[in-house]
Design a protein around this motif. Structure first.
Motif, PDB file in Angstrom:
ATOM      1  N   LEU A 131      -4.154  27.138  56.591  1.00 38.04           N
ATOM      2  CA  LEU A 131      -3.655  27.221  55.223  1.00 38.04           C
ATOM      3  C   LEU A 131      -4.582  28.132  54.436  1.00 38.04           C
ATOM      4  CD1 LEU A 131      -1.453  25.986  53.331  1.00 38.04           C
ATOM      5  CD2 LEU A 131      -3.178  24.310  52.647  1.00 38.04           C
ATOM      6  N   TYR A 132      -4.002  29.114  53.746  1.00 31.37           N
ATOM      7  CA  TYR A 132      -4.786  30.134  53.053  1.00 31.37           C
ATOM      8  C   TYR A 132      -4.755  29.877  51.557  1.00 31.37           C
ATOM      9  CZ  TYR A 132      -4.205  32.291  57.604  1.00 31.37           C
ATOM     10  OH  TYR A 132      -4.207  32.532  58.961  1.00 31.37           O
ATOM     11  N   SER A 133      -5.905  29.730  50.966  1.00 32.52           N
ATOM     12  CA  SER A 133      -5.987  29.463  49.529  1.00 32.52           C
ATOM     13  C   SER A 133      -5.609  30.705  48.739  1.00 32.52           C
ATOM     14  CB  SER A 133      -7.387  28.991  49.150  1.00 32.52           C
ATOM     15  OG  SER A 133      -8.333  29.994  49.446  1.00 32.52           O
ATOM     16  N   GLY A 134      -5.231  30.487  47.482  1.00 36.23           N
ATOM     17  CA  GLY A 134      -4.827  31.573  46.593  1.00 36.23           C
ATOM     18  C   GLY A 134      -3.680  31.126  45.718  1.00 36.23           C
ATOM     19  N   LYS A 135      -3.109  32.073  44.984  1.00 35.01           N
ATOM     20  CA  LYS A 135      -2.061  31.723  44.013  1.00 35.01           C
ATOM     21  C   LYS A 135      -0.802  31.193  44.685  1.00 35.01           C
ATOM     22  CE  LYS A 135      -0.286  36.468  43.690  1.00 35.01           C
ATOM     23  NZ  LYS A 135       0.986  36.199  44.362  1.00 35.01           N
ATOM     24  N   ASP A 136      -0.602  31.501  45.978  1.00 34.69           N
ATOM     25  CA  ASP A 136       0.604  31.066  46.666  1.00 34.69           C
ATOM     26  C   ASP A 136       0.453  29.725  47.374  1.00 34.69           C
ATOM     27  OD1 ASP A 136       2.119  33.387  46.013  1.00 34.69           O
ATOM     28  OD2 ASP A 136       0.995  34.505  47.526  1.00 34.69           O
ATOM     29  N   THR A 137      -0.702  29.074  47.210  1.00 36.27           N
ATOM     30  CA  THR A 137      -0.928  27.776  47.838  1.00 36.27           C
ATOM     31  C   THR A 137      -1.254  26.759  46.756  1.00 36.27           C
ATOM     32  OG1 THR A 137      -1.667  28.799  49.899  1.00 36.27           O
ATOM     33  CG2 THR A 137      -2.303  26.515  49.536  1.00 36.27           C
ATOM     34  N   ASN A 138      -0.239  25.981  46.374  1.00 36.14           N
ATOM     35  CA  ASN A 138      -0.402  25.055  45.250  1.00 36.14           C
ATOM     36  C   ASN A 138       0.644  23.957  45.336  1.00 36.14           C
ATOM     37  OD1 ASN A 138       2.077  25.732  43.449  1.00 36.14           O
ATOM     38  ND2 ASN A 138       1.183  27.746  43.875  1.00 36.14           N
ATOM     39  N   ILE A 139       0.472  22.967  44.498  1.00 36.71           N
ATOM     40  CA  ILE A 139       1.521  21.968  44.302  1.00 36.71           C
ATOM     41  C   ILE A 139       1.910  21.968  42.838  1.00 36.71           C
ATOM     42  CG2 ILE A 139      -0.084  20.012  43.982  1.00 36.71           C
ATOM     43  CD1 ILE A 139       2.145  18.368  45.562  1.00 36.71           C
ATOM     44  N   SER A 140       3.227  22.034  42.594  1.00 31.84           N
ATOM     45  CA  SER A 140       3.765  22.031  41.235  1.00 31.84           C
ATOM     46  C   SER A 140       4.232  20.617  40.910  1.00 31.84           C
ATOM     47  CB  SER A 140       4.931  23.018  41.135  1.00 31.84           C
ATOM     48  OG  SER A 140       5.537  22.951  39.868  1.00 31.84           O
ATOM     49  N   LEU A 141       3.716  20.060  39.815  1.00 32.90           N
ATOM     50  CA  LEU A 141       4.008  18.685  39.426  1.00 32.90           C
ATOM     51  C   LEU A 141       4.941  18.654  38.214  1.00 32.90           C
ATOM     52  CD1 LEU A 141       0.386  17.246  39.674  1.00 32.90           C
ATOM     53  CD2 LEU A 141       2.204  17.087  41.388  1.00 32.90           C
ATOM     54  N   PRO A 142       5.982  17.803  38.239  1.00 38.52           N
ATOM     55  CA  PRO A 142       6.903  17.701  37.103  1.00 38.52           C
ATOM     56  C   PRO A 142       6.353  16.718  36.050  1.00 38.52           C
ATOM     57  CG  PRO A 142       7.682  16.325  38.885  1.00 38.52           C
ATOM     58  CD  PRO A 142       6.396  16.955  39.363  1.00 38.52           C
ATOM     59  N   VAL A 143       5.610  17.230  35.114  1.00 37.69           N
ATOM     60  CA  VAL A 143       4.945  16.392  34.112  1.00 37.69           C
ATOM     61  C   VAL A 143       5.901  16.148  32.952  1.00 37.69           C
ATOM     62  CG1 VAL A 143       2.988  16.167  32.551  1.00 37.69           C
ATOM     63  CG2 VAL A 143       2.691  17.271  34.788  1.00 37.69           C
ATOM     64  N   ARG A 144       6.199  14.892  32.699  1.00 39.12           N
ATOM     65  CA  ARG A 144       7.117  14.540  31.609  1.00 39.12           C
ATOM     66  C   ARG A 144       6.331  14.187  30.357  1.00 39.12           C
ATOM     67  NH1 ARG A 144       9.837  10.581  28.849  1.00 39.12           N
ATOM     68  NH2 ARG A 144      12.044  11.048  28.437  1.00 39.12           N
ATOM     69  N   ILE A 145       6.752  14.781  29.241  1.00 45.17           N
ATOM     70  CA  ILE A 145       6.149  14.486  27.948  1.00 45.17           C
ATOM     71  C   ILE A 145       6.846  13.268  27.351  1.00 45.17           C
ATOM     72  CG2 ILE A 145       5.542  15.406  25.681  1.00 45.17           C
ATOM     73  CD1 ILE A 145       4.352  16.886  28.154  1.00 45.17           C
ATOM     74  N   PRO A 146       6.140  12.155  27.133  1.00 47.51           N
ATOM     75  CA  PRO A 146       6.788  10.962  26.568  1.00 47.51           C
ATOM     76  C   PRO A 146       7.461  11.279  25.234  1.00 47.51           C
ATOM     77  CG  PRO A 146       4.597  10.429  27.384  1.00 47.51           C
ATOM     78  CD  PRO A 146       4.709  11.929  27.427  1.00 47.51           C
ATOM     79  N   GLN A 147       8.630  10.660  25.013  1.00 48.75           N
ATOM     80  CA  GLN A 147       9.416  10.890  23.806  1.00 48.75           C
ATOM     81  C   GLN A 147       9.468   9.623  22.964  1.00 48.75           C
ATOM     82  OE1 GLN A 147      10.852  14.163  23.326  1.00 48.75           O
ATOM     83  NE2 GLN A 147       9.378  14.412  25.021  1.00 48.75           N
ATOM     84  N   ALA A 148       9.430   9.799  21.660  1.00 47.44           N
ATOM     85  CA  ALA A 148       9.447   8.643  20.756  1.00 47.44           C
ATOM     86  C   ALA A 148      10.716   7.818  20.930  1.00 47.44           C
ATOM     87  CB  ALA A 148       9.317   9.116  19.311  1.00 47.44           C
ATOM     88  N   LYS A 149      11.835   8.471  21.281  1.00 48.90           N
ATOM     89  CA  LYS A 149      13.114   7.762  21.397  1.00 48.90           C
ATOM     90  C   LYS A 149      13.282   7.049  22.733  1.00 48.90           C
ATOM     91  CE  LYS A 149      15.956  10.254  18.055  1.00 48.90           C
ATOM     92  NZ  LYS A 149      17.268  10.918  17.836  1.00 48.90           N
ATOM     93  N   ASP A 150      12.331   7.209  23.659  1.00 50.51           N
ATOM     94  CA  ASP A 150      12.455   6.527  24.950  1.00 50.51           C
ATOM     95  C   ASP A 150      12.650   5.018  24.779  1.00 50.51           C
ATOM     96  OD1 ASP A 150      12.222   8.829  26.461  1.00 50.51           O
ATOM     97  OD2 ASP A 150      10.064   8.610  26.792  1.00 50.51           O
ATOM     98  N   ALA A 151      11.940   4.462  23.825  1.00 48.71           N
ATOM     99  CA  ALA A 151      11.964   3.001  23.647  1.00 48.71           C
ATOM    100  C   ALA A 151      13.319   2.489  23.158  1.00 48.71           C
ATOM    101  CB  ALA A 151      10.869   2.581  22.669  1.00 48.71           C
ATOM    102  N   GLU A 152      14.208   3.393  22.720  1.00 52.92           N
ATOM    103  CA  GLU A 152      15.511   2.965  22.225  1.00 52.92           C
ATOM    104  C   GLU A 152      16.490   2.652  23.360  1.00 52.92           C
ATOM    105  OE1 GLU A 152      17.109   5.771  19.487  1.00 52.92           O
ATOM    106  OE2 GLU A 152      15.239   5.957  18.331  1.00 52.92           O
ATOM    107  N   TYR A 153      16.142   3.052  24.588  1.00 53.28           N
ATOM    108  CA  TYR A 153      17.099   2.936  25.690  1.00 53.28           C
ATOM    109  C   TYR A 153      16.522   2.083  26.815  1.00 53.28           C
ATOM    110  CZ  TYR A 153      19.362   6.509  22.997  1.00 53.28           C
ATOM    111  OH  TYR A 153      19.955   7.174  21.961  1.00 53.28           O
ATOM    112  N   GLY A 154      17.402   1.708  27.731  1.00 55.04           N
ATOM    113  CA  GLY A 154      16.981   0.862  28.836  1.00 55.04           C
ATOM    114  C   GLY A 154      16.943  -0.613  28.502  1.00 55.04           C
ATOM    115  N   HIS A 155      17.605  -1.013  27.416  1.00 53.57           N
ATOM    116  CA  HIS A 155      17.656  -2.434  27.051  1.00 53.57           C
ATOM    117  C   HIS A 155      18.881  -3.073  27.721  1.00 53.57           C
ATOM    118  CE1 HIS A 155      14.414  -1.704  24.286  1.00 53.57           C
ATOM    119  NE2 HIS A 155      15.115  -0.744  23.697  1.00 53.57           N
ATOM    120  N   PHE A 156      18.804  -3.192  29.030  1.00 50.43           N
ATOM    121  CA  PHE A 156      19.929  -3.721  29.794  1.00 50.43           C
ATOM    122  C   PHE A 156      20.002  -5.238  29.664  1.00 50.43           C
ATOM    123  CE2 PHE A 156      18.589   0.167  32.028  1.00 50.43           C
ATOM    124  CZ  PHE A 156      19.774   0.881  31.979  1.00 50.43           C
ATOM    125  N   GLU A 157      21.219  -5.755  29.803  1.00 52.15           N
ATOM    126  CA  GLU A 157      21.388  -7.197  29.842  1.00 52.15           C
ATOM    127  C   GLU A 157      20.840  -7.753  31.153  1.00 52.15           C
ATOM    128  OE1 GLU A 157      25.377  -8.406  29.053  1.00 52.15           O
ATOM    129  OE2 GLU A 157      25.664  -6.919  27.460  1.00 52.15           O
TER     130      GLU A 157
END
Length: 683
Positions: A527-553
């Protein structure tokens, strides 16, 4: 595979409903070729005076015994709320006529269209139909939706896929999925061999049984013949043309399920009305799934059905495109009863709330800065992967990955500095690498782990790639030893919090047994280091409205049908290492118990043992065996099946053995062995 009804802590059993329920047993649905398909129907008693929409579940797992318990909590619930809920055994399964020759055949879809025709003509039907299904039923609901029958208005698909080659139990990243390919084929091999019920079909049951035993093929032979993404796999893969689905789809899965990735692709490509839901769950319906929190999923289904089948505005379309569970960081465990976390809401997918963060691999470190010029040697360790857990957890004890410190010494690990801030990830991590191989045939496995300050390492995502498919899964070619290649490996989607002070680990290896069938020769990658050897992570920015949803019965279901437990379930997973001979073995044993149903007197049970073996430094020693013992009967009528399936290989071919024996009242009446040699095509 266990079809049980697991109790949620908060599940409420409903015995009274807005509409009184009638059940119609042993309904025959005629096909145009003269075959008959067996159905059970629950519907409001007054449906002929006041017709109702219909809901169809269409699967091969035997409605009168193996799925009867789970059917009893779900279909009456829908019927009690004003629907005809219909459970049909696919042609060649249960009491239906015929032989089941493979998964997801055109015949299966054609039959579904005739079932929809039949439903639409019934006096109790409004002509509006929805389909629901988990796993096989989730797959075929997507496939039937693509056939555009005018009566089918919407579907709810759970734990399913849009891509039969890249995202099912056969191949992953172009590698033969050794953990599941033979196991699932052996499962259907014995499931398909079960007899019809003589109390339903009459004296023809025995001749029909012998016909099924003789002529139902071991599916693994066909699956192994198609090692590339060819027309065989494109059939039934709705990703080939998403535009063929023109109705709303509700796509549901869980982070422990093997099919979570499809939810994201479906939301990105299907009609705008489609929505997604992902919880912490294994391969199960969310009202009974573990780990907790289970939710009132049947209530959510009613909101969806009422919206699209009854034309009511339930408010569900005013809610986010995707509601998903971000799991809190947990120390590694092979089973969890509960996964703490939080619900979050995204109004589109891809989501504007997610940013990519790249970490670069060099000097055994994950860093924010590009570091060029280093070569990392990655040797083969054939026993790497024994502590990976199962590909698709069903919520059984021992399904999940153990502490990855047990694996990390058998791969090369790149580790970040402690995080300065808590990070939330939602979506697919993507590994990019520049590498070379010393062999013409090679694979790459990548693990992403959450390393606690105390040292424990929890697997949070993984992926792999057959490097001979680096251009495409539709063609394979030999690698040129020593030549550099740029490759991309999409890891499984995740919804995961990584706390401040924790580290991330990326582990890479050219082996991952028993998930991937090993390359023919031991491989060393660079494995060769450099700009082509990386892991891309999907970082989610928390949202203020998140707490309004997911209130399941809280979960609600109908009452599970009465049963007698004859034998309790038992599960063991055991890894052993013969130090003298260098042999590693994983034995996965599941006694799925035995039950007797009071309603029809049917008694059924199954025992399954799968063994995965490999010898150090010898990839050609890889061997999988799958054994089943399965019984169905009544007090005065007993049948039993025993099967043995085996897969081995040399450098040029796979070798398959499948044997089945059938017993009637303990007397052996049938036995047959299939043997097949299939050439390897860079797998």
């Amino acid at each position: 595979m266990v079809f049980n009804v697991k109790d949620s802590k908060e599940r409420k059993i409903k015995t009274e409903f807005p509409r009184e329920i009638a059940k119609m047993d042993h309904v025959w649905i005629p096909m145009s070729d003269g075959a008959k398909l067996a159905a059970t129907i629950w519907l409001p008693k007054d449906a002929e005076e006041h017709p109702v929409p219909a809901i169809l579940e269409y699967i091969p797992y035997r409605k009168n015994d193996f799925t009867a318990l789970r059917d009893s909590i779900r279909h009456p619930y829908f019927a009690g709320h004003g629907y005809a809920s219909i459970r049909v055994d696919i042609r060649g399964s249960g009491d239906s006529d015929g032989i089941l020759l493979d998964e997801y055949l055109k015949q299966e879809q054609d039959d579904a269209l005739e079932i929809l025709d039949w439903i639409a003509k019934q006096p109790w039907s409004t002509g509006h139909v929805g389909m629901i299904g988990k796993s096989w039923g989730g797959f075929n609901s997507l496939q039937v939706a693509a056939r555009q029958h005018p009566a089918l208005k919407t579907i709810i698909t759970l734990c399913s896929t849009d891509d039969r080659y890249a995202d099912d139990v056969h191949y992953k990243g172009g590698n033969l999925l050794a953990s599941d390919m033979l196991w699932w084929a052996s499962t259907m091999f014995v499931y398909n061999a079960r007899p019809q019920d003589p109390e339903v079909v009459g004296e023809s049951w025995r001749d029909n049984w012998l016909d099924r035993l003789e002529n139902t093929p071991p599916f693994v032979e066909e699956w192994t013949r198609h090692q590339l993404r060819d027309a065989y796999w494109k059939h039934g893969s709705i990703c080939e043309d998403y535009a063929k689905i023109q109705i709303p789809v509700f796509a549901v899965s869980g982070w422990q399920d093997g099919y979570t990735n499809a939810v994201f692709r479906l939301l990105e490509n299907l009609p705008n009305e489609s929505k997604g839901l992902i919880g912490p769950w294994a391969h199960e319906y969310p009202e009974v799934a573990i780990p907790e929190p289970a939710i009132g999923f049947l209530q959510e289904c009613l909101r969806w059905w009422d919206q699209w089948l009854k034309g009511k505005d339930t408010g569900i379309m005013d809610e986010p495109k995707l509601i998903s569970w971000i799991q809190d960081s947990e120390l590694p465990a092979v089973s969890y009863d509960e996964r703490p976390g939080k619900w979050v809401a995204d109004w589109s997918w891809p989501s504007r709330n997610i940013n990519e963060k790249n970490l670069y691999l060099a000097e055994k470190k994950l860093t924010n800065e590009v570091m060029a010029g280093e070569e990392t040697v990655i040797p083969s360790v054939q026993e790497h992967g024994f502590y990976a857990g199962v590909f698709c957890p069903f919520g059984q004890p021992g399904d999940l990955a153990a502490d990855q410190r047990l694996e990390n010494g058998k791969s090369v690990v790149f580790t970040s500095e402690p995080l300065q801030e808590t990070m939330e990830l939602l979506g697919h991590p993507i590994f990019h690498g520049e590498l070379s191989s010393d062999q013409e045939n090679a694979l790459l496995a990548v693990r992403l782990c959450d390393k606690a300050p105390t040292g424990e390492s929890t697997l949070i995502s993984w992926g792999m790639l057959n490097l001979n498919h680096h251009y495409s899964h539709e063609r394979a070619e030999p690698l040129k030893p020593g030549e550099k290649y740029k490759v991309t490996v999409q890891l499984d989607a995740l919804g995961q919090q990584i706390p401040k002070g924790h580290r991330l680990e990326v582990a890479v290896s050219p082996t991952y047994w028993p998930q991937a069938w090993p390359s023919p020769k031991p491989v060393t990658l660079k494995l060769y280091s450099g700009k082509d050897t990386n892991i891309s992570l999907p970082v989610r920015i928390p949202q203020a409205k998140d707490a309004e949803y997911g209130h399941f019965e809280n979960p609600e279901t109908a009452k599970v049908m009465d049963k007698e437990i004859i034998r309790e379930e038992n599960r063991t997973r055991h890894v052993s290492h013969d130090l003298v001979n260098g042999i590693w073995k994983l034995e996965d044993f599941s006694d799925e118990g035995e039950r007797k149903l009071h309603a029809n007197g049917l008694q059924y049970g199954s025992i399954n043992k799968n063994t995965f073996t490999i010898k150090e430094n010898d990839p050609l020693s890889a061997k999988v065996t799958c054994e089943w013992e399965l019984n169905v009967g009544r007090d005065d009528w007993q049948t039993k099946l025993k099967s043995y399936s085996e897969m081995t290989s040399d450098e040029t071919a796979f070798y398959l053995v499948n044997t089945i024996s059938a017993f009637e009242n303990e007397e052996k009446i049938f036995t047959k062995t299939w043997r097949k040699e299939i050439p390897r095509e860079f797998v």
